[in-house]
Design a protein around this motif. Structure first.
Motif, mmCIF file in Angstrom:
data_model
loop_
_atom_site.group_PDB
_atom_site.id
_atom_site.type_symbol
_atom_site.label_atom_id
_atom_site.label_comp_id
_atom_site.label_asym_id
_atom_site.label_seq_id
_atom_site.Cartn_x
_atom_site.Cartn_y
_atom_site.Cartn_z
ATOM 1 N N SER A 195 9.627 3.752 5.050
ATOM 2 C CA SER A 195 9.541 3.323 3.651
ATOM 3 C C SER A 195 9.175 1.845 3.610
ATOM 4 C CB SER A 195 10.876 3.538 2.941
ATOM 5 O OG SER A 195 11.195 4.909 2.897
ATOM 6 N N PHE B 120 7.539 7.325 -1.653
ATOM 7 C CA PHE B 120 7.727 6.407 -0.531
ATOM 8 C C PHE B 120 8.934 6.732 0.351
ATOM 9 C CE2 PHE B 120 5.598 3.652 -3.788
ATOM 10 C CZ PHE B 120 4.421 3.471 -3.095
ATOM 11 N N GLY B 121 9.516 7.922 0.235
ATOM 12 C CA GLY B 121 10.738 8.230 0.957
ATOM 13 C C GLY B 121 10.561 8.832 2.336
ATOM 14 N N GLU B 122 9.346 9.187 2.720
ATOM 15 C CA GLU B 122 9.098 9.790 4.035
ATOM 16 C C GLU B 122 8.679 8.717 5.037
ATOM 17 O OE1 GLU B 122 9.134 13.264 4.750
ATOM 18 O OE2 GLU B 122 10.080 13.486 2.784
ATOM 19 N N ALA C 280 11.313 7.560 -4.429
ATOM 20 C CA ALA C 280 11.536 8.181 -3.122
ATOM 21 C C ALA C 280 10.614 9.370 -2.900
ATOM 22 C CB ALA C 280 12.995 8.604 -2.984
ATOM 23 N N ARG D 110 11.005 -3.674 0.067
ATOM 24 C CA ARG D 110 10.957 -3.647 -1.397
ATOM 25 C C ARG D 110 11.898 -4.670 -2.010
ATOM 26 N NH1 ARG D 110 12.986 1.655 -4.603
ATOM 27 N NH2 ARG D 110 15.020 0.688 -4.353
#
Length: 135
Positions: free
Chosen positions: A109, A104-106, A101, A112
């Motif tokens: 995302s 890739f959390g902003e 995160a 996956r």
């Protein structure tokens, strides 16, 4: 099918990420898509595993390696649209997810999948691959 520059596949390589340990490339760009091979926690300079079995340290190295490949192709984590996370132990999901995160959390995302596997190369506990946009 016509042959054009946008239809050609281009191998991506950077010394900032580990050299492939088999007959594949760090990534292949096809048009505006970048297909990054799975990364494990190899140190790019030494080729040795880092983390000593600590899944958090391994995950951080995996993400550094992926980011290096993305940069080499003119992409970034913000342009990743799909990842696959492979875990040797699904019990590591929460720890890996927390570190994942951070990268890739902003914003939007990536889509996956996360799967537990019987084993990963070189005794790794985590491997991540991705598909990203370029440009």
């Amino acid at each position: 099918m016509s042959s054009s520059a946008s239809a050609r596949a281009t191998a991506i390589h950077t010394p900032e990420a580990p050299a492939p340990v088999g007959p594949y490339n760090q990534a292949v760009q096809a048009g505006e898509l970048l297909f990054c091979s799975g990364q494990i926690a190899l140190d790019p300079a030494s080729g040795q595993m880092v983390g000593g079995g600590d899944v958090e340290a391994e995950t951080r190295q995996v993400l550094r390696n992926l980011e290096a490949v993305l940069r080499a192709a003119g992409s970034s984590p913000a342009l990743v649209v799909r990842t696959t996370v492979f875990l040797a132990d699904l019990g590591d999901f929460a720890a890996v997810n927390a570190i994942y995160a951070e990268t890739f959390g902003e914003g939007v995302s990536p889509a996956r999948a996360c799967v537990e596997v019987a084993a990963l190369p070189k005794g790794a506990r985590v491997e991540i691959d991705c598909i990203a946009l370029v440009g």
